[in-house]
Design a protein around this motif. Structure first.
Motif, PDB file in Angstrom:
ATOM      1  N   ILE A  32       0.852  -1.190   0.000  1.00 17.95           N
ATOM      2  CA  ILE A  32       0.000   0.000   0.000  1.00 17.95           C
ATOM      3  C   ILE A  32       0.885   1.237   0.000  1.00 17.95           C
ATOM      4  O   ILE A  32       1.893   1.288   0.703  1.00 17.95           O
ATOM      5  CB  ILE A  32      -0.898   0.033   1.254  1.00 17.95           C
ATOM      6  CG1 ILE A  32      -1.669  -1.273   1.354  1.00 17.95           C
ATOM      7  CG2 ILE A  32      -1.839   1.224   1.217  1.00 17.95           C
ATOM      8  CD1 ILE A  32      -2.260  -1.505   2.713  1.00 17.95           C
TER       9      ILE A  32
ATOM     10  N   LYS B  44       1.523  -0.853   7.392  1.00 23.35           N
ATOM     11  CA  LYS B  44       0.746  -1.565   6.363  1.00 23.35           C
ATOM     12  C   LYS B  44       0.051  -2.782   6.960  1.00 23.35           C
ATOM     13  O   LYS B  44      -1.062  -3.134   6.581  1.00 23.35           O
ATOM     14  CB  LYS B  44       1.672  -1.985   5.216  1.00 23.35           C
ATOM     15  CG  LYS B  44       2.094  -0.807   4.337  1.00 23.35           C
ATOM     16  CD  LYS B  44       3.102  -1.262   3.303  1.00 23.35           C
ATOM     17  CE  LYS B  44       3.575  -0.093   2.450  1.00 23.35           C
ATOM     18  NZ  LYS B  44       4.670  -0.487   1.541  1.00 23.35           N
ATOM     19  N   PHE B  47      -3.018  -1.666   8.895  1.00 22.52           N
ATOM     20  CA  PHE B  47      -4.119  -1.283   8.006  1.00 22.52           C
ATOM     21  C   PHE B  47      -4.202  -2.205   6.797  1.00 22.52           C
ATOM     22  O   PHE B  47      -4.352  -1.749   5.660  1.00 22.52           O
ATOM     23  CB  PHE B  47      -3.950   0.179   7.570  1.00 22.52           C
ATOM     24  CG  PHE B  47      -4.101   1.154   8.701  1.00 22.52           C
ATOM     25  CD1 PHE B  47      -5.230   1.142   9.510  1.00 22.52           C
ATOM     26  CD2 PHE B  47      -3.113   2.080   8.977  1.00 22.52           C
ATOM     27  CE1 PHE B  47      -5.373   2.037  10.561  1.00 22.52           C
ATOM     28  CE2 PHE B  47      -3.246   2.988  10.025  1.00 22.52           C
ATOM     29  CZ  PHE B  47      -4.379   2.952  10.821  1.00 22.52           C
ATOM     30  N   ALA B  50      -6.306  -1.685   3.375  1.00 21.85           N
ATOM     31  CA  ALA B  50      -6.592  -0.262   3.110  1.00 21.85           C
ATOM     32  C   ALA B  50      -6.334   0.078   1.648  1.00 21.85           C
ATOM     33  O   ALA B  50      -5.462  -0.511   0.998  1.00 21.85           O
ATOM     34  CB  ALA B  50      -5.723   0.610   4.000  1.00 21.85           C
ATOM     35  N   ASP B  51      -7.105   1.063   1.122  1.00 19.89           N
ATOM     36  CA  ASP B  51      -6.840   1.566  -0.229  1.00 19.89           C
ATOM     37  C   ASP B  51      -5.596   2.441  -0.221  1.00 19.89           C
ATOM     38  O   ASP B  51      -4.791   2.429  -1.131  1.00 19.89           O
ATOM     39  CB  ASP B  51      -8.017   2.417  -0.728  1.00 19.89           C
ATOM     40  CG  ASP B  51      -9.309   1.628  -0.717  1.00 19.89           C
ATOM     41  OD1 ASP B  51      -9.229   0.399  -0.896  1.00 19.89           O
ATOM     42  OD2 ASP B  51     -10.380   2.231  -0.506  1.00 19.89           O
ATOM     43  N   LYS B  52      -5.521   3.250   0.826  1.00 27.55           N
ATOM     44  CA  LYS B  52      -4.351   4.111   0.961  1.00 27.55           C
ATOM     45  C   LYS B  52      -4.149   4.453   2.434  1.00 27.55           C
ATOM     46  O   LYS B  52      -5.060   4.302   3.263  1.00 27.55           O
ATOM     47  CB  LYS B  52      -4.511   5.382   0.138  1.00 27.55           C
ATOM     48  CG  LYS B  52      -5.615   6.309   0.588  1.00 27.55           C
ATOM     49  CD  LYS B  52      -5.571   7.588  -0.228  1.00 27.55           C
ATOM     50  CE  LYS B  52      -6.695   8.523   0.215  1.00 27.55           C
ATOM     51  NZ  LYS B  52      -6.663   9.801  -0.486  1.00 27.55           N
ATOM     52  N   ILE B  53      -2.908   4.863   2.720  1.00 26.10           N
ATOM     53  CA  ILE B  53      -2.586   5.271   4.092  1.00 26.10           C
ATOM     54  C   ILE B  53      -2.006   6.677   4.023  1.00 26.10           C
ATOM     55  O   ILE B  53      -1.064   6.934   3.270  1.00 26.10           O
ATOM     56  CB  ILE B  53      -1.567   4.306   4.734  1.00 26.10           C
ATOM     57  CG1 ILE B  53      -2.168   2.893   4.813  1.00 26.10           C
ATOM     58  CG2 ILE B  53      -1.164   4.787   6.127  1.00 26.10           C
ATOM     59  CD1 ILE B  53      -1.181   1.817   5.167  1.00 26.10           C
ATOM     60  N   GLY B  86      -5.362   5.003   8.009  1.00 25.73           N
ATOM     61  CA  GLY B  86      -5.690   4.004   6.997  1.00 25.73           C
ATOM     62  C   GLY B  86      -7.070   4.286   6.427  1.00 25.73           C
ATOM     63  O   GLY B  86      -8.012   4.520   7.198  1.00 25.73           O
ATOM     64  N   LYS B  87      -7.190   4.281   5.097  1.00 22.68           N
ATOM     65  CA  LYS B  87      -8.488   4.590   4.487  1.00 22.68           C
ATOM     66  C   LYS B  87      -8.909   3.488   3.528  1.00 22.68           C
ATOM     67  O   LYS B  87      -8.095   2.952   2.777  1.00 22.68           O
ATOM     68  CB  LYS B  87      -8.399   5.933   3.752  1.00 22.68           C
ATOM     69  CG  LYS B  87      -8.205   7.109   4.707  1.00 22.68           C
ATOM     70  CD  LYS B  87      -8.433   8.432   4.032  1.00 22.68           C
ATOM     71  CE  LYS B  87      -8.382   9.554   5.076  1.00 22.68           C
ATOM     72  NZ  LYS B  87      -8.579  10.861   4.495  1.00 22.68           N
ATOM     73  N   LYS B  88     -10.193   3.216   3.572  1.00 25.66           N
ATOM     74  CA  LYS B  88     -10.768   2.220   2.657  1.00 25.66           C
ATOM     75  C   LYS B  88     -12.127   2.741   2.210  1.00 25.66           C
ATOM     76  O   LYS B  88     -12.973   3.039   3.062  1.00 25.66           O
ATOM     77  CB  LYS B  88     -10.920   0.877   3.371  1.00 25.66           C
ATOM     78  CG  LYS B  88     -11.329  -0.243   2.444  1.00 25.66           C
ATOM     79  CD  LYS B  88     -11.326  -1.585   3.167  1.00 25.66           C
ATOM     80  CE  LYS B  88     -11.579  -2.691   2.183  1.00 25.66           C
ATOM     81  NZ  LYS B  88     -11.605  -4.012   2.808  1.00 25.66           N
ATOM     82  N   ALA B  92     -12.160   6.246   7.117  1.00 30.35           N
ATOM     83  CA  ALA B  92     -10.958   6.015   7.927  1.00 30.35           C
ATOM     84  C   ALA B  92     -11.094   4.685   8.677  1.00 30.35           C
ATOM     85  O   ALA B  92     -12.097   4.434   9.340  1.00 30.35           O
ATOM     86  CB  ALA B  92     -10.771   7.157   8.911  1.00 30.35           C
ATOM     87  N   MET B  93     -10.073   3.825   8.536  1.00 31.13           N
ATOM     88  CA  MET B  93     -10.063   2.555   9.275  1.00 31.13           C
ATOM     89  C   MET B  93      -9.543   2.765  10.694  1.00 31.13           C
ATOM     90  O   MET B  93      -9.815   1.972  11.598  1.00 31.13           O
ATOM     91  CB  MET B  93      -9.159   1.539   8.571  1.00 31.13           C
ATOM     92  CG  MET B  93      -9.612   1.176   7.171  1.00 31.13           C
ATOM     93  SD  MET B  93      -8.337   0.230   6.312  1.00 31.13           S
ATOM     94  CE  MET B  93      -8.422  -1.331   7.164  1.00 31.13           C
TER      95      MET B  93
END
Lengths: 441, 191
Positions: A32, B44, B47, B50-53, B86-88, B92-93
C-alpha cells in the motif's frame, strides 16, 4: 513411566505449537502506498517548520544516544528508620544500595548483573550476574549467578515494588529473599496460552544445611573451599544460602517457576518449586530440601491484593541436628539456634487501597494504605527426639499496616508502617518503621 | 528413591540441560530476539486491506501539549506527532501512532491504533529488546485490555505482569498519551 513420557511429549509438542505473539513474524502486509500529507502554507510557515525540525533533530540525537547504548546502569536503594516500641533501640539503616549493569553484546546475548551494598556498604553481595541467550520466545538459555525463581518477590525485589518498609517476613524467614544460585537453565513464554504463561527452570548449586566446626556462616573464605552455611531453627533455610565464592557444589538443586500472568483481567497465578540435597557429602544422608510455593496477585481498580503460601520439607532433619550437635561438642557454641525442623510452613495475605483511584482523582501520585497478615512457622514439624523452639524462633503471627506514597513517580516510594509480631510463647514485639525507597534505570 | 538415585537423576537432568543448550545454541543463527523491521511494514500490517494510508504530521502547539499533559498527568515534550490514517472506500479505518521509548535499559517500540470516536482500537508491541521476563506484555490477551479505552479511562487499572512492572507502566503511559493526543487534536480540536 513410558505413558507419562508420551503424555509429556504430546503436551510439549502442543505447547510448542501454541501461537506466540511475535510481531516480527506477523509483519509484511500489502503493498500500500503511504502518502505524506502536510498543510502547505507560506514561506514563513516553512521557515518555522525548519526551525522545529532542527529542534527535533537535536532531541532525537539525545534520545538515540540513550537508546543505543550497549551498557546501561540501573539500581535501587532503601533507607529505614526503625522505632521499636517495646524498649529496643531506635535505628537508622541504609539497608540497601544496589548498582546494576545491563549489557548487550549483540541482539541475542545480554548480561544482567547487580552488586548489593548493604547496611551503609558494610556488607557486599554479588546479587546476580548472568548471561541470557535469546533464542526463541519459548525457549532461551540463562547461565551464571541467577536469582532463584521462588516466590514473586525474590527475582523482582526492588523496594518500590512492595509497600511495606521491610520486606515481608514470609519473604525473609521462609523464602530467603534475595536468594541466588549459580548454574543455569531455561526461560521463556508461551504467549497467549491461558492468558500468557512465563516459566523459568534452572539447575543451580544447592543450599548448605550443615557445616563443620571451625567455619562460620555466610560469606567468607572459611567454608569447604569457600562460603559456608547451615540451616537454623529461627531463620529456616536462610543461612543455608551461599555466595558464589568457591562455594561447595557437591549437591545440585533444580528450581523453577511458572506464571500465568493474566489468567483473567487483573489476576495472576504462579507456582514455584525447589528441590535438592543439602549436605554436600558431609554426612551420608542427603538432607533433601524441597520447597513448594504458590502465589496470587489481583487488582480490580483501586483494590489490590496478593497472597503467598510455601511449604518446606527437609529430609534427614534428625541427622542434620545430630551433626550440628557433634560440631558443637568439638567447638562449643559455634552452632547456636539449633533444632532444624522436618517441615516449615508459612503464608501471608496483603490487601491495599489506591486512594487517588478510589476518589476518582486524575494524578500522577499514588497513595496506598495496606494491611498484611503473615503466619510463619519454621518449627512446624520436628524430627523425632527434637522439640520445637518457642519465642521469636518459632511459630509467629505478623500484622503490618501502613501507608505508601509514590510522589508523582512509581520509582520513588515514601513508606510508613507499624508491625506487631506475636510468638507462640506469648511474647510479642511492636515496631514503627519509616522508609525511603527508589529505583533508577 | 535413594539419595544416590536422586543425585543421579539431577546429574542426568543437568547434562540434559547442557545438551539442549548446545542444540538451541545451534539454532541461534536465527536468534534475533525481536527482529527489526520497518515502520512502513508495521503500518501496512495494521491497516491491511486499506486503499491508501495517509501520514499526517501534526505540529503540536503549546496549548495542545498542555492539554495532553493535563489529560495524561505527564509532561509532553513531543513537538510533533505523526498519525497514520488508513483509508478504505473513503472511510478512515483508524489512526495509528508508532513510538520508540526506552524501557528500563532497552528499547521498546509499539503502535497504538485509535478509532475515530477516540477509543483505542488496537495496541501492538513491535520490538521489545532485553532479557527480563517482560514478554507477557506482547501477548494479545494482555494487550486487548486497552481496546475500548479512551483519554478518560482509568489507566491505573491496567493489569500488572510480574517481572514486567516497568514495561507495563511504559506502554500504559504511551497508550494514554496517544489516546489523549487524539482527543485533543481530532475531537476537541484544540489549536
Amino acid at each position: 513411566m513410558k505413558k507419562s513420557f508420551i503424555v509429556a511429549g504430546i503436551l510439549a509438542w502442543a505447547l510448542w505449537q501454541m501461537p506466540v505473539t511475535s510481531w516480527a513474524q506477523k509483519s509484511g502486509g500489502d503493498d500500500i502506498l503511504i502518502i505524506e500529507e502536510d498543510g502547505g502554507g507560506s514561506v514563513e510557515d516553512l521557515r518555522e517548520e525548519l526551525d522545529r525540525l532542527a529542534d527535533e533533530i537535536d532531541d532525537m540525537r539525545d534520545i538515540f544516544s540513550t537508546l543505543r547504548k550497549n551498557v546501561n546502569v540501573t539500581g535501587y536503594g532503601e533507607t529505614h528508620f526503625n522505632i521499636p516500641t517495646d524498649g529496643r533501640d531506635n535505628t537508622f539503616d541504609a539497608h540497601r544500595f544496589v548498582i546494576g549493569v545491563n549489557a548487550r553484546f549483540n541482539d541475542w546475548i545480554y548480561l544482567s548483573a547487580e552488586i548489593d551494598y548493604e547496611h551503609a556498604a558494610q556488607e557486599l553481595e554479588f546479587e546476580m550476574g548472568y548471561l541470557d541467550f535469546l533464542l526463541d520466545p519459548k525457549v532461551n538459555v540463562r547461565a551464571g549467578t541467577v536469582l532463584i525463581p521462588v516466590g514473586f518477590l525474590n527475582e523482582f525485589h526492588e523496594p518500590t515494588l512492595f509497600w511495606t518498609v521491610e520486606r515481608p517476613v514470609f519473604h525473609n524467614r521462609l523464602i530467603p529473599t534475595s536468594w541466588n544460585g549459580t548454574g543455569g537453565g531455561f526461560f521463556g513464554t508461551f504467549g497467549d496460552f491461558l492468558g500468557g504463561m512465563n516459566y523459568r527452570v534452572y539447575a543451580v548449586n544447592s543450599l548448605q544445611s550443615i557445616r563443620e566446626a571451625g567455619f562460620s556462616d555466610g560469606s567468607g573464605v572459611t567454608g569447604n573451599g569457600g562460603a559456608a552455611g547451615r540451616f537454623r531453627a529461627s531463620s529456616g533455610i536462610r543461612s543455608g544460602r551461599l555466595q558464589a565464592n568457591n562455594l561447595i557444589a557437591e549437591d545440585i538443586a533444580v528450581t523453577g517457576r511458572i506464571e500465568f500472568s493474566n489468567l483473567f483481567p487483573g489476576f495472576q497465578l504462579a507456582g514455584s518449586f525447589y528441590t535438592g540435597d543439602t549436605t554436600h557429602g558431609l554426612i551420608e544422608q542427603g538432607g533433601r530440601t524441597t520447597i513448594i510455593e504458590g502465589d496470587i496477585k489481583y487488582r480490580y481498580k483501586w483494590f489490590d491484593m496478593n497472597a503467598s503460601i510455601a511449604n518446606i520439607t527437609i529430609n534427614n532433619a534428625a541427622e542434620l541436628n545430630n551433626f550440628a550437635i557433634a560440631q558443637n561438642a568439638i567447638t562449643a557454641g559455634t552452632h547456636g539456634d539449633l533444632n532444624i525442623a522436618s517441615n516449615m510452613l508459612g503464608y501471608n495475605i496483603q490487601a491495599g487501597i489506591h486512594w487517588p483511584q478510589l476518589l476518582g482523582k486524575s494524578t500522577s501520585h499514588d497513595v496506598v494504605t495496606h494491611f498484611m497478615y503473615e503466619f510463619i512457622d519454621t518449627q512446624n514439624e520436628m524430627p523425632a527426639g527434637f522439640a520445637p523452639n518457642n519465642g521469636s524462633g518459632g511459630e509467629t503471627d505478623v500484622y503490618t499496616a501502613g501507608v505508601t506514597w509514590f510522589p508523582a513517580t512509581t520509582n520513588v516510594a515514601l513508606k510508613a508502617d507499624y508491625t506487631h509480631q506475636t510468638f507462640n510463647d506469648g511474647t510479642s514485639t511492636d515496631q514503627v518503621n519509616f522508609g525511603l525507597a527508589y529505583m533508577f534505570f | 528413591m535413594k539419595t544416590e538415585n536422586i543425585k543421579q537423576t539431577v546429574r542426568i537432568l543437568w547434562q540434559g540441560l547442557g545438551v539442549a543448550a548446545m542444540v538451541l545454541g545451534l539454532m541461534a543463527g536465527n536468534a534475533s530476539a525481536q527482529g527489526a523491521f520497518s515502520k512502513e511494514d508495521a503500518i501496512k500490517k495494521v491497516f491491511s486491506g486499506a486503499d491508501k494510508i495517509v501520514k499526517k504530521r501534526i505540529r503540536l502547539t503549546t496549548s495542545q501539549r498542555a492539554a495532553i499533559g493535563k489529560l495524561t498527568t505527564q509532561t509532553i515534550r513531543d513537538k510533533t506527532m505523526s498519525f497514520y490514517i488508513g483509508k478504505k472506500g473513503g472511510q478512515a479505518m483508524g489512526y495509528a501512532v508508532m513510538e520508540a521509548v526506552k524501557n528500563r535499559s532497552w528499547t521498546m517500540r509499539y503502535i497504538v491504533v485509535m478509532n475515530e470516536d477516540g477509543t483505542v482500537q488496537n495496541v501492538e508491541v513491535l520490538d521489545l529488546e532485553g532479557p527480563r521476563a517482560n514478554w507477557g506484555i506482547q501477548s494479545d490477551s494482555w494487550l486487548q485490555q486497552f481496546s475500548g479505552m479512551n483519554a478518560d479511562s482509568d489507566f491505573q487499572s491496567v493489569s500488572a505482569v510480574n517481572g514486567a512492572f516497568v514495561s507495563v507502566r511504559t506502554i500504559t503511559a504511551g497508550v494514554r498519551k496517544v489516546a489523549s493526543a487524539y482527543r485533543v487534536i481530532f475531537l476537541d480540536k484544540v489549536k
